[in-house]
Design an enzyme around this catalytic site. Structure first.
Site, PDB file in Angstrom:
ATOM      1  N   ASP A 230      30.042  38.095  35.972  1.00  0.00           N
ATOM      2  CA  ASP A 230      30.497  39.458  36.661  1.00  0.00           C
ATOM      3  C   ASP A 230      29.223  39.985  36.931  1.00  0.00           C
ATOM      4  O   ASP A 230      28.834  40.244  38.082  1.00  0.00           O
ATOM      5  CB  ASP A 230      31.656  40.091  35.863  1.00  0.00           C
ATOM      6  CG  ASP A 230      31.626  41.514  36.124  1.00  0.00           C
ATOM      7  OD1 ASP A 230      30.907  42.035  37.104  1.00  0.00           O
ATOM      8  OD2 ASP A 230      32.780  42.120  35.861  1.00  0.00           O
TER       9      ASP A 230
ATOM     10  N   ASP B 104      31.538  32.573  32.945  1.00  0.00           N
ATOM     11  CA  ASP B 104      32.830  31.760  32.941  1.00  0.00           C
ATOM     12  C   ASP B 104      32.853  30.973  34.160  1.00  0.00           C
ATOM     13  O   ASP B 104      32.175  30.995  35.000  1.00  0.00           O
ATOM     14  CB  ASP B 104      33.899  32.798  32.657  1.00  0.00           C
ATOM     15  CG  ASP B 104      33.906  33.831  33.960  1.00  0.00           C
ATOM     16  OD1 ASP B 104      34.389  33.289  34.901  1.00  0.00           O
ATOM     17  OD2 ASP B 104      33.962  35.167  33.634  1.00  0.00           O
TER      18      ASP B 104
ATOM     19  N   HIS C 130      33.930  33.034  37.401  1.00  0.00           N
ATOM     20  CA  HIS C 130      32.705  33.692  38.131  1.00  0.00           C
ATOM     21  C   HIS C 130      31.608  32.300  38.729  1.00  0.00           C
ATOM     22  O   HIS C 130      31.003  32.540  39.722  1.00  0.00           O
ATOM     23  CB  HIS C 130      32.001  34.569  37.223  1.00  0.00           C
ATOM     24  CG  HIS C 130      32.722  35.812  37.277  1.00  0.00           C
ATOM     25  ND1 HIS C 130      33.859  35.978  36.227  1.00  0.00           N
ATOM     26  CD2 HIS C 130      32.823  36.837  37.947  1.00  0.00           C
ATOM     27  CE1 HIS C 130      34.254  37.124  36.542  1.00  0.00           C
ATOM     28  NE2 HIS C 130      34.061  37.874  37.566  1.00  0.00           N
TER      29      HIS C 130
ATOM     30  N   ASP D 295      30.487  43.291  41.210  1.00  0.00           N
ATOM     31  CA  ASP D 295      31.072  41.973  40.573  1.00  0.00           C
ATOM     32  C   ASP D 295      30.729  40.842  41.354  1.00  0.00           C
ATOM     33  O   ASP D 295      31.032  40.620  42.468  1.00  0.00           O
ATOM     34  CB  ASP D 295      32.499  42.466  40.230  1.00  0.00           C
ATOM     35  CG  ASP D 295      33.166  41.059  39.450  1.00  0.00           C
ATOM     36  OD1 ASP D 295      32.443  40.028  39.386  1.00  0.00           O
ATOM     37  OD2 ASP D 295      34.067  40.991  38.705  1.00  0.00           O
TER      38      ASP D 295
ATOM     39  N   LYS E 269      34.697  51.274  42.859  1.00  0.00           N
ATOM     40  CA  LYS E 269      34.480  50.223  41.650  1.00  0.00           C
ATOM     41  C   LYS E 269      33.208  49.783  41.577  1.00  0.00           C
ATOM     42  O   LYS E 269      32.365  49.850  42.438  1.00  0.00           O
ATOM     43  CB  LYS E 269      35.679  49.218  41.650  1.00  0.00           C
ATOM     44  CG  LYS E 269      37.208  49.808  41.647  1.00  0.00           C
ATOM     45  CD  LYS E 269      37.348  50.536  40.332  1.00  0.00           C
ATOM     46  CE  LYS E 269      37.415  49.853  38.968  1.00  0.00           C
ATOM     47  NZ  LYS E 269      38.635  49.184  38.682  1.00  0.00           N
TER      48      LYS E 269
ATOM     49  N   ARG F 139      37.003  46.929  45.282  1.00  0.00           N
ATOM     50  CA  ARG F 139      37.667  48.105  45.929  1.00  0.00           C
ATOM     51  C   ARG F 139      36.853  49.338  45.931  1.00  0.00           C
ATOM     52  O   ARG F 139      35.846  49.331  45.112  1.00  0.00           O
ATOM     53  CB  ARG F 139      38.879  48.357  45.494  1.00  0.00           C
ATOM     54  CG  ARG F 139      38.836  48.179  44.125  1.00  0.00           C
ATOM     55  CD  ARG F 139      40.394  48.432  43.480  1.00  0.00           C
ATOM     56  NE  ARG F 139      40.578  47.887  42.083  1.00  0.00           N
ATOM     57  CZ  ARG F 139      41.470  48.303  41.347  1.00  0.00           C
ATOM     58  NH1 ARG F 139      42.144  49.204  41.604  1.00  0.00           N
ATOM     59  NH2 ARG F 139      41.291  47.874  39.949  1.00  0.00           N
TER      60      ARG F 139
ATOM     61  N   CYS G  77      31.911  37.853  41.382  1.00  0.00           N
ATOM     62  CA  CYS G  77      32.957  37.002  42.309  1.00  0.00           C
ATOM     63  C   CYS G  77      33.420  37.426  43.616  1.00  0.00           C
ATOM     64  O   CYS G  77      33.615  36.795  44.123  1.00  0.00           O
ATOM     65  CB  CYS G  77      34.570  36.962  41.153  1.00  0.00           C
ATOM     66  SG  CYS G  77      35.005  38.529  41.056  1.00  0.00           S
ATOM     67  N   TYR G  78      33.005  38.871  43.803  1.00  0.00           N
ATOM     68  CA  TYR G  78      33.458  39.301  45.260  1.00  0.00           C
ATOM     69  C   TYR G  78      32.296  38.817  46.169  1.00  0.00           C
ATOM     70  O   TYR G  78      32.443  39.043  47.365  1.00  0.00           O
ATOM     71  CB  TYR G  78      33.379  40.824  45.163  1.00  0.00           C
ATOM     72  CG  TYR G  78      34.490  41.404  44.244  1.00  0.00           C
ATOM     73  CD1 TYR G  78      35.928  40.927  44.451  1.00  0.00           C
ATOM     74  CD2 TYR G  78      34.488  42.165  43.125  1.00  0.00           C
ATOM     75  CE1 TYR G  78      36.804  41.206  43.452  1.00  0.00           C
ATOM     76  CE2 TYR G  78      35.371  42.621  42.327  1.00  0.00           C
ATOM     77  CZ  TYR G  78      36.690  42.286  42.465  1.00  0.00           C
ATOM     78  OH  TYR G  78      37.490  42.748  41.712  1.00  0.00           O
TER      79      TYR G  78
ATOM     80  N   HIS H 202      42.012  45.513  48.616  1.00  0.00           N
ATOM     81  CA  HIS H 202      41.113  44.751  47.510  1.00  0.00           C
ATOM     82  C   HIS H 202      40.521  43.844  48.046  1.00  0.00           C
ATOM     83  O   HIS H 202      41.220  42.885  48.921  1.00  0.00           O
ATOM     84  CB  HIS H 202      41.876  44.656  46.338  1.00  0.00           C
ATOM     85  CG  HIS H 202      41.101  44.083  45.269  1.00  0.00           C
ATOM     86  ND1 HIS H 202      40.480  42.852  44.910  1.00  0.00           N
ATOM     87  CD2 HIS H 202      40.848  44.887  44.094  1.00  0.00           C
ATOM     88  CE1 HIS H 202      40.032  43.004  43.884  1.00  0.00           C
ATOM     89  NE2 HIS H 202      40.114  43.952  43.544  1.00  0.00           N
TER      90      HIS H 202
HETATM   91  C1  LIG Z   1      43.701  32.409  45.893  1.00  0.00           C
HETATM   92  C2  LIG Z   1      43.903  33.724  44.864  1.00  0.00           C
HETATM   93  C3  LIG Z   1      44.856  33.286  43.812  1.00  0.00           C
HETATM   94  C4  LIG Z   1      43.286  34.834  45.092  1.00  0.00           C
HETATM   95  C5  LIG Z   1      43.318  35.945  44.304  1.00  0.00           C
HETATM   96  C6  LIG Z   1      42.550  37.104  44.832  1.00  0.00           C
HETATM   97  C7  LIG Z   1      42.199  37.933  43.775  1.00  0.00           C
HETATM   98  C8  LIG Z   1      40.862  37.882  43.173  1.00  0.00           C
HETATM   99  C9  LIG Z   1      42.706  39.061  43.836  1.00  0.00           C
HETATM  100  C10 LIG Z   1      42.348  40.395  42.905  1.00  0.00           C
HETATM  101  C11 LIG Z   1      43.312  40.883  42.076  1.00  0.00           C
HETATM  102  C12 LIG Z   1      42.826  42.314  41.578  1.00  0.00           C
HETATM  103  C13 LIG Z   1      43.562  43.508  41.957  1.00  0.00           C
HETATM  104  C14 LIG Z   1      41.809  42.601  40.736  1.00  0.00           C
HETATM  105  C15 LIG Z   1      41.455  43.829  40.340  1.00  0.00           C
HETATM  106  O1  LIG Z   1      41.044  43.682  38.896  1.00  0.00           O
HETATM  107  P1  LIG Z   1      39.889  44.685  38.119  1.00  0.00           P
HETATM  108  O2  LIG Z   1      40.652  46.073  38.422  1.00  0.00           O
HETATM  109  O3  LIG Z   1      39.886  44.296  36.968  1.00  0.00           O
HETATM  110  O4  LIG Z   1      38.844  44.583  39.075  1.00  0.00           O
HETATM  111  P2  LIG Z   1      37.946  45.674  39.986  1.00  0.00           P
HETATM  112  O5  LIG Z   1      37.680  46.643  39.138  1.00  0.00           O
HETATM  113  O6  LIG Z   1      36.673  44.825  40.632  1.00  0.00           O
HETATM  114  O7  LIG Z   1      38.909  45.982  41.297  1.00  0.00           O
HETATM  115 ZN   LIG Z   2      34.900  39.244  38.650  1.00  0.00          ZN
END
Ligand SMILES: CC(C)=CCC/C(C)=C/CC/C(C)=C/COP(=O)(O)OP(=O)(O)O
Ligand SMILES: [Zn+2]
Length: 431
Positions: A361, A368, A371, A247, A244, A241, A249-250, A199
């Site tokens: 996102d 927010d 983001h 978004d 998916k 990942r 934030c990535y 991820h």
């Molecule tokens: C410094 C620090 C604390 C860093 C955090 C890093 C971080 C953002 C980790 C992501 C965790 C995670 C598995 C999200 C999936 O969310 P989802 O399933 O809602 O999103 P997706 O569909 O985009 O994977």
């Molecule tokens: Zn996000």
């Protein structure tokens, strides 16, 4: 043979987080059971009370994060907060009592972002070192809080604060590298814990921690770079990942991975001088005009990729021409940004930005602070992706839209604005 669905079969394949999650679930079901057995008249009072406690706990847990997201966003925009707000923020952060590695990271980064003697000297480094040592598991990895989960995020937040506060030593670093190596998956990205899915959030954390402890080269960097290059979607933003949705934030979690990779000597960068973690920027052997000309044509390709016969994206993303191979063979041995930086800026500015201000996102979602912080951080990474050093600002052709869109540069290992990083570094080298 144990069937897939049996408790023992389930237990055997479970990750540490899944086991934790099931324990919590069992406790919650017990609470539901007890709740169902009390008279109806008392149920609504109890449920309001429980919900408000939960809200307070979650709110308390996220308040240092809110400080960081907001303060860092303001700093990226080249602005600062007034003295009263600064004093209140320092006072508030020094009163936060629930020790947790994620909020410690958020609080330390907030104070570094505020900068100055008052903010920086409010951090009790001796106690923080003791807390970090207490969070260290016998395996070498870190847990998020007392009796909390062990994961790559915990390793990064611990190593990041230790490094920026100049208290990182061999004891804290010992075993972290092996744990992170065990989290790199067959896809090339890094998972939160061994056996989980790669991820972007954890890949950033894992790579940044490995750079900070000077062990990035023990990762399979070629497969990591291919994994992250394939995460930029046809929408121009990044997904976290495989399979998916993209978004905003990535833009930082994945974009920041590129910012780290392109400074590694293995990819032609000049390194971070990891013993003292100085930011060095990518060297450039070609003329700027040449560089920028190629920038725009590449970006046009990025925005209008030629589909192949099966409708897939252009050949630069095919396995035969892996990104790692491209890096080494780029024209004049010059390091290109390893992703489509103008395309990502388009996603951030045009899709993630809200008309009224702030970032989200994706279209249809609300803005927010989280983001906003990570879209701006990703935007800064894009804008400076071709800069030789932080004192030579990007050419206008590297910045989408008017040049007034240019943000402050960040230090990609910590995600704080570079100038604040340098001030903190200097401060903590003396004390
Ligand atoms: C410094 C620090 C604390 C860093 C955090 C890093 C971080 C953002 C980790 C992501 C965790 C995670 C598995 C999200 C999936 O969310 P989802 O399933 O809602 O999103 P997706 O569909 O985009 O994977
Ligand atoms: Zn996000």
């Amino acid at each position: 043979m144990e069937g897939e669905g049996t408790a023992t079969g389930r237990q055997r394949r479970a990750t540490a987080s899944q086991l934790d999650q099931w324990t919590v679930q069992d406790q919650v079901f017990k609470i539901y059971g007890a709740f169902a057995s009390i008279p109806r008249s008392a149920q609504s009072v109890i449920s309001i009370w429980t919900a408000s406690i939960l809200k307070v706990v979650l709110y308390e847990r996220s308040r240092p994060w809110l400080c960081y997201w907001i303060l860092h966003s303001i700093a990226l925009l080249g602005e600062s907060v007034d003295d009263e707000l600064e004093d209140n923020a320092i006072d508030f952060l020094s009163r936060c009592q629930m020790p947790h590695l994620a909020t410690t990271y958020a609080a330390v980064n907030s104070l570094v972002t505020l900068g100055g003697h008052k903010a920086l000297s409010s951090i009790n480094r001796d106690n923080l070192y003791k807390f970090l040592s207490r969070m260290k598991d016998s395996s070498g990895a870190f847990r998020m809080h007392d009796a909390g989960e062990i994961d790559v995020r915990a390793c990064y937040t611990a190593i990041s604060v230790a490094s920026i506060l100049n208290i990182l030593d061999d004891e804290l670093a010992k075993g972290v590298g092996n744990y992170i190596l065990s989290c790199q998956t067959y896809e090339g990205g890094i998972a939160g814990e061994p056996g989980s899915e790669a991820h972007g959030g954890y890949t950033f954390c894992g790579l940044a921690a490995m750079v900070l402890i000077n062990q990035a080269n023990s990762l399979d960097l070629a497969s990591l770079i291919d994994w992250v290059a394939f995460r930029q979607g046809v929408e121009c933003g990044f997904q976290g990942r495989t399979n998916k949705l993209v978004d905003g934030c990535y833009s930082f979690w994945q974009g920041g991975v590129f910012a780290l990779l392109q400074r590694l000597p293995a990819f032609g960068g000049e390194g971070f001088g990891t013993s003292d973690v100085e930011v060095e920027w990518v060297s450039d052997s070609t003329s700027e005009g040449d560089d920028e000309d190629r920038d725009s044509s590449d970006d046009n390709e990025a925005l209008h990729p030629e589909p192949d016969q099966e409708g897939h994206q252009s050949s630069s993303h095919s396995p035969e021409s892996s990104t790692a191979v491209h890096i080494h063979h780029s024209r004049h041995n010059q390091l290109e940004p390893l992703f489509h930086t103008m395309a990502l800026q388009q996603y951030i500015v045009l899709c993630s930005q809200e008309q009224e201000g702030g970032f989200r996102d994706k279209p249809g979602k609300a803005r927010d602070y989280y983001h906003t912080c990570y879209c701006l951080s990703g935007l800064s990474v894009c804008q400076y992706s071709r800069s030789k050093n932080e004192n030579s600002p990007p050419l206008p052709t590297s910045v989408l839209g008017p040049y007034s869109n240019l943000l402050e540069p960040i230090h990609p290992l910590y995600n704080v604005v570079s100038r604040q990083y340098h001030d903190a570094r200097e401060f903590f080298s003396k004390y």
